[in-house]
Design an enzyme around this catalytic site. Structure first.
Site, PDB file in Angstrom:
ATOM      1  N   ASN A  64       0.892  -1.067   0.371  1.00 33.61           N
ATOM      2  CA  ASN A  64      -0.521   0.050   0.038  1.00 33.61           C
ATOM      3  C   ASN A  64       0.934   1.109  -0.374  1.00 33.61           C
ATOM      4  O   ASN A  64       1.680   1.617   1.232  1.00 33.61           O
ATOM      5  CB  ASN A  64      -0.901  -0.037   1.700  1.00 33.61           C
ATOM      6  CG  ASN A  64      -1.783   1.457   1.611  1.00 33.61           C
ATOM      7  OD1 ASN A  64      -1.896   1.782   0.158  1.00 33.61           O
ATOM      8  ND2 ASN A  64      -1.909   1.580   2.695  1.00 33.61           N
TER       9      ASN A  64
ATOM     10  N   LYS B  55       0.013   3.936  -0.294  1.00 36.80           N
ATOM     11  CA  LYS B  55      -0.137   5.265   0.157  1.00 36.80           C
ATOM     12  C   LYS B  55      -0.176   6.816  -0.655  1.00 36.80           C
ATOM     13  O   LYS B  55       0.042   6.157  -1.695  1.00 36.80           O
ATOM     14  CB  LYS B  55       0.029   5.370   1.852  1.00 36.80           C
ATOM     15  CG  LYS B  55      -0.165   4.182   2.982  1.00 36.80           C
ATOM     16  CD  LYS B  55      -0.180   4.266   4.095  1.00 36.80           C
ATOM     17  CE  LYS B  55      -0.211   3.192   5.072  1.00 36.80           C
ATOM     18  NZ  LYS B  55      -0.002   3.292   6.605  1.00 36.80           N
TER      19      LYS B  55
ATOM     20  N   HIS C 227      -9.919   1.199   4.989  1.00 39.83           N
ATOM     21  CA  HIS C 227      -8.369   1.036   6.042  1.00 39.83           C
ATOM     22  C   HIS C 227      -8.342   2.709   6.459  1.00 39.83           C
ATOM     23  O   HIS C 227      -9.264   3.596   6.647  1.00 39.83           O
ATOM     24  CB  HIS C 227      -7.281   1.822   5.187  1.00 39.83           C
ATOM     25  CG  HIS C 227      -5.672   1.802   4.706  1.00 39.83           C
ATOM     26  ND1 HIS C 227      -5.331   2.769   6.126  1.00 39.83           N
ATOM     27  CD2 HIS C 227      -4.729   1.284   5.518  1.00 39.83           C
ATOM     28  CE1 HIS C 227      -3.821   2.515   6.759  1.00 39.83           C
ATOM     29  NE2 HIS C 227      -4.012   1.786   5.628  1.00 39.83           N
TER      30      HIS C 227
ATOM     31  N   GLU D 298      -6.845   4.782   7.954  1.00 36.02           N
ATOM     32  CA  GLU D 298      -6.700   5.918   8.163  1.00 36.02           C
ATOM     33  C   GLU D 298      -8.063   6.615   6.457  1.00 36.02           C
ATOM     34  O   GLU D 298      -8.276   7.904   7.381  1.00 36.02           O
ATOM     35  CB  GLU D 298      -5.649   5.815   6.782  1.00 36.02           C
ATOM     36  CG  GLU D 298      -3.886   5.732   8.198  1.00 36.02           C
ATOM     37  CD  GLU D 298      -2.769   5.010   6.672  1.00 36.02           C
ATOM     38  OE1 GLU D 298      -2.693   5.717   5.329  1.00 36.02           O
ATOM     39  OE2 GLU D 298      -1.879   5.006   7.833  1.00 36.02           O
TER      40      GLU D 298
ATOM     41  N   GLU E 146      -5.425  -5.081  10.337  1.00 38.00           N
ATOM     42  CA  GLU E 146      -4.394  -4.278  10.703  1.00 38.00           C
ATOM     43  C   GLU E 146      -4.708  -3.554  12.260  1.00 38.00           C
ATOM     44  O   GLU E 146      -5.432  -2.288  11.816  1.00 38.00           O
ATOM     45  CB  GLU E 146      -4.552  -3.068   9.586  1.00 38.00           C
ATOM     46  CG  GLU E 146      -4.212  -3.089   7.890  1.00 38.00           C
ATOM     47  CD  GLU E 146      -3.535  -1.923   7.010  1.00 38.00           C
ATOM     48  OE1 GLU E 146      -2.055  -2.940   7.111  1.00 38.00           O
ATOM     49  OE2 GLU E 146      -4.243  -1.606   6.898  1.00 38.00           O
TER      50      GLU E 146
ATOM     51  N   GLY F 228       2.681   2.370  11.179  1.00 39.39           N
ATOM     52  CA  GLY F 228       3.546   2.852  10.660  1.00 39.39           C
ATOM     53  C   GLY F 228       4.269   3.806  12.091  1.00 39.39           C
ATOM     54  O   GLY F 228       5.214   4.709  11.850  1.00 39.39           O
TER      55      GLY F 228
ATOM     56  N   SER G 219       3.080  -2.449  10.447  1.00 39.77           N
ATOM     57  CA  SER G 219       4.862  -2.283  10.923  1.00 39.77           C
ATOM     58  C   SER G 219       5.460  -3.536   9.840  1.00 39.77           C
ATOM     59  O   SER G 219       6.292  -4.438  10.577  1.00 39.77           O
ATOM     60  CB  SER G 219       5.260  -1.196  12.331  1.00 39.77           C
ATOM     61  OG  SER G 219       4.875  -0.967  11.785  1.00 39.77           O
TER      62      SER G 219
HETATM   63  P1  13P Z   1       3.060   0.087   7.569  1.00 39.95           P
HETATM   64  O1  13P Z   1       3.224  -1.227   6.897  1.00 39.95           O
HETATM   65  O2  13P Z   1       3.986   2.001   7.827  1.00 39.95           O
HETATM   66  O3  13P Z   1       3.039   0.212   9.032  1.00 39.95           O
HETATM   67  O4  13P Z   1       1.438   0.417   7.069  1.00 39.95           O
HETATM   68  C1  13P Z   1       0.313  -0.429   7.157  1.00 39.95           C
HETATM   69  C2  13P Z   1      -0.806  -0.173   6.729  1.00 39.95           C
HETATM   70  O5  13P Z   1      -1.231   0.521   6.795  1.00 39.95           O
HETATM   71  C3  13P Z   1      -0.662  -0.794   5.527  1.00 39.95           C
HETATM   72  O6  13P Z   1      -1.847  -0.598   4.849  1.00 39.95           O
END
Ligand code: 13P
Length: 252
Positions: free
Chosen positions: A9, A11, A94, A96, A165, A171, A210
């Site tokens: 992803n 982002k 997601h 976010e 997740e 992150g 992560s």
């Molecule tokens: P990270 O791997 O940066 O923690 O992000 C995970 C994520 O949100 C994937 O959709």
């Protein structure tokens, strides 16, 4: 056995130049018995994915989709448009988007239906916040998020991918331990099995938060962890490839 799936992803990261070099690096390094892999790019770069990845072993898709089919929804992108340009996957729900764009589980369910109707594979994200985990609500939160989708999609459970997740692991460098993640994955699969036992065995449930080269193998060795949804580590070809290798079948 479910073949592993590792999805990057991206982002809101990338450019034409960096994407091209990242994708070339991934393509060069993919091994024979690789896990399935895919990248989910920002909308402006889907045409680039189409040009560079059509016919390749690397799947690709989008990070969000409208719940609406067409019409006066400025700024939104429909599932049929994503399918039209060749996307195979789309991430829905997601954390976010749930947190920063107020997406409810009902909206996420509607987006999942829209994606399925267009022939896309939705990657449905569920996960609890730190406060929810600390309050002992993890099971109830993820079960509620998944159930909203299951109620909406009826018989089509085997056409979705699920990503667990935990929000507190995204992150942050804090990963759920393999045992913590497995516990939730097992619960999600049991919930699927409550509706259709056979289909539940085939659904890929990815872990995200992560996931890195140094923890990927241990996470993906868990019986109900079928791959990863990777953020930061998907932006560097060598890291992404190492995660794919961790999920790949051993050489014959
Ligand atoms: P990270 O791997 O940066 O923690 O992000 C995970 C994520 O949100 C994937 O959709």
């Amino acid at each position: 056995m479910r073949r592993k799936l590792v999805v990057g992803n991206w982002k809101m990261n990338g450019s034409l130049a960096t994407n091209a070099s990242l994708l070339a690096g991934i393509a060069e390094g993919l091994g024979e018995n690789s896990a399935y892999c895919a990248v989910c790019a920002p909308a402006p770069y889907l045409a680039q994915c189409q040009a560079l990845l059509s016919g390749s072993e690397i799947g690709w898709g989008a990070q969000d989709v409208s719940a609406h089919a067409a019409g006066a929804y400025t700024g939104e992108v429909s599932a049929s448009m994503l399918a039209d340009v060749g996307c195979g996957y789309v991430i829905v729900g997601h954390s976010e988007r749930r947190a920063y764009h107020g997406e409810s589980s009902e909206l996420v369910a509607n987006k999942t239906v829209a994606a399925l109707e267009a022939g896309l594979t939705p990657i449905v994200c569920v996960g609890e916040t730190l406060a929810e985990r600390e309050a002992g609500q993890t099971s109830a939160v993820v079960a509620g998020q998944l159930q909203a989708v299951l109620d909406a999609i009826g018989e089509r459970m085997s056409d979705i991918v699920i990503a667990y997740e935990p929000v507190w692991a995204i992150g942050t460098g804090k990963t759920a331990t393999p045992a913590m993640a497995q516990e939730v994955h097992q619960q999600l699969r049991a919930q699927l099995a409550g509706q259709n036992k056979e289909a539940a065995e085939a659904v890929q449930i990815l872990y995200g938060g992560s996931m890195k080269p140094d923890n990927a193998a241990e996470l993906m060795a868990q019986p109900d962890i079928d791959g990863g949804l990777i953020g930061g580590a998907a932006l560097k070809a060598s890291d992404f490839l190492a995660i794919i290798a961790a999920g790949s079948a051993p050489d014959q």
